[in-house]
Design an enzyme around this catalytic site. Structure first.
Site, short mmCIF file in Angstrom:
data_model
loop_
_atom_site.label_atom_id
_atom_site.label_comp_id
_atom_site.label_asym_id
_atom_site.label_seq_id
_atom_site.Cartn_x
_atom_site.Cartn_y
_atom_site.Cartn_z
N ALA A 28 0.85 -1.18 0.00
CA ALA A 28 0.00 0.00 0.00
C ALA A 28 0.89 1.24 0.00
CB ALA A 28 -0.91 0.01 1.22
N LYS A 29 0.42 2.32 -0.62
CA LYS A 29 1.16 3.59 -0.63
C LYS A 29 0.64 4.44 0.53
CE LYS A 29 2.75 7.38 -3.49
NZ LYS A 29 2.60 8.36 -2.39
N TRP A 30 1.49 4.65 1.51
CA TRP A 30 1.09 5.35 2.71
C TRP A 30 1.16 6.86 2.52
CZ3 TRP A 30 -0.76 2.35 6.57
CH2 TRP A 30 -0.51 0.97 6.44
#
Length: 358
Positions: A28-30
């Site tokens: 996931a891209k935080w």
């Protein structure tokens, strides 16, 4: 501090693409502050993506790192603020404040957490030259006992699961998906990963603005990106602010106004020949007619994130939409390499009724 890797160390970067590529490692891209953490016993440093220290702004993480990280290590990850089931980037930005008392209060009220997604060094060994297929298991093992303030980023090699994450976690404030080739080493400062975000965004330099037509505040922000030669090119505008926001922006930008534009990257905008080699605001156009091309120069020190639909050559096709200020980005890092490069097509084939790949 005596570690195999020491600050300053540029983080490995990602390039925007439209779809999730196959055959990779997915995370996931935080939506937080990118940070590289250096720990050597009691000594801890938290370096931002621009190399500046973030340690004073996150005192609770200094305590957490001493308690939860291996005694000697270098980690790449993201500082995030989460509550009520989602991430809150705006509240994270409030931490960047000169008053230590304010920082301490915010740290106690809403402590940050750290999501680690890469292990660059452990004890006396640098892992930067090892492929991700080696670094990832080492990260999982090194942080097996961590928590509750340090987390290992969830990851998968299942593209279908990554696509599900992309949809499911948007409502929680996650930016999208990052795809990483498993066979590559850690490459500081190189865009060798891929990011798939919800819509296209870009971080741009705010180098000027035009006043609103009613004379009340900012009508549009003038945006720039650095090209391969280090020249700041005008790439478009950001507009559609409410009346109240237009006045607020004028006050926020007032300290950056240049009474004398000498030295500004677009100082020669009034000279028609200057527009032949560089993009600047106020370029002669058959669409401009009698429109006022005057603008107010700002010191190019502020970065904002904008949403856009697509590019036309080297500029945004339409007016962009303001997303947020990016106080964690340096103007020099805002270049064209962050943008998605569309695959070229043969227009002649389309005009003939064929397809681009015929």
């Amino acid at each position: 501090m005596d570690l195999p890797l020491l600050p300053p160390l540029d983080p490995m970067l990602a390039k925007a693409v439209d779809t999730i590529p196959a055959g990779m490692h997915y995370e996931a891209k935080w939506d937080g502050f990118r940070a590289i953490v250096f720990r050597d016993g009691e000594e801890v440093e938290i370096a931002s993506r621009t190399g500046k220290s973030l340690a004073r702004y996150f005192p609770e993480l200094l305590t957490a790192f001493r308690a939860e990280l291996p005694a000697r290590c270098v980690l790449d990850g993201e500082i995030v603020l989460a509550h009520d089931g989602r991430l809150h980037f705006e509240e994270l930005q409030e931490r960047i404040h000169p008053a230590a008392s304010r920082v301490a209060r915010l740290a106690a009220e809403n402590p940050a957490t750290f999501v680690a997604f890469d292990l660059l060094a452990l004890d006396d060994r640098s892992l930067a030259d090892q492929p991700l297929s080696v670094r990832r298991p080492a990260l999982v093992a090194a942080l097996a006992g961590a928590g509750p303030w340090v987390h290992t980023a969830p990851a998968t090699t299942d593209r279908a699961l990554a696509e599900r994450w992309f949809t499911e976690f948007e409502g929680a404030g996650l930016d999208g998906i990052v795809a990483k080739p498993l066979d590559q080493p850690y490459r500081p400062g190189v865009r060798s990963m891929f990011k798939i975000k919800h819509g296209r965004t870009a971080d741009c330099v705010v180098a000027g603005y035009r006043e609103h037509k009613d004379g009340q505040g900012v009508g549009s922000l003038l945006l720039g990106l650095y090209d391969a030669t280090g020249t700041l090119q005008h790439v478009g505008v950001c507009a559609s602010f409410t009346a109240a926001r237009r006045r607020e922006l004028a006050a926020e930008l007032a300290p950056l106004r240049m009474a004398d534009p000498t030295g500004h990257p677009w100082a020669a905008w009034g000279e028609e020949e200057a527009h032949e080699s560089n993009r600047m605001p106020g370029a002669p156009s058959r669409w401009s007619g009698g429109k006022d091309a005057q603008w107010i120069a700002l010191r190019p020190e502020l970065v904002c994130e904008v949403a856009y639909d697509h590019m036309e050559g080297t500029r945004f096709r339409h007016t962009t939409r303001f997303r947020r200020w990016r106080t964690d980005r340096s103007p020099q890092s805002c270049d064209y390499t962050q943008l998605d490069e569309p695959v070229g097509s043969d227009l002649a084939h389309l005009l003939d009724g064929g397809s681009p790949d015929r």
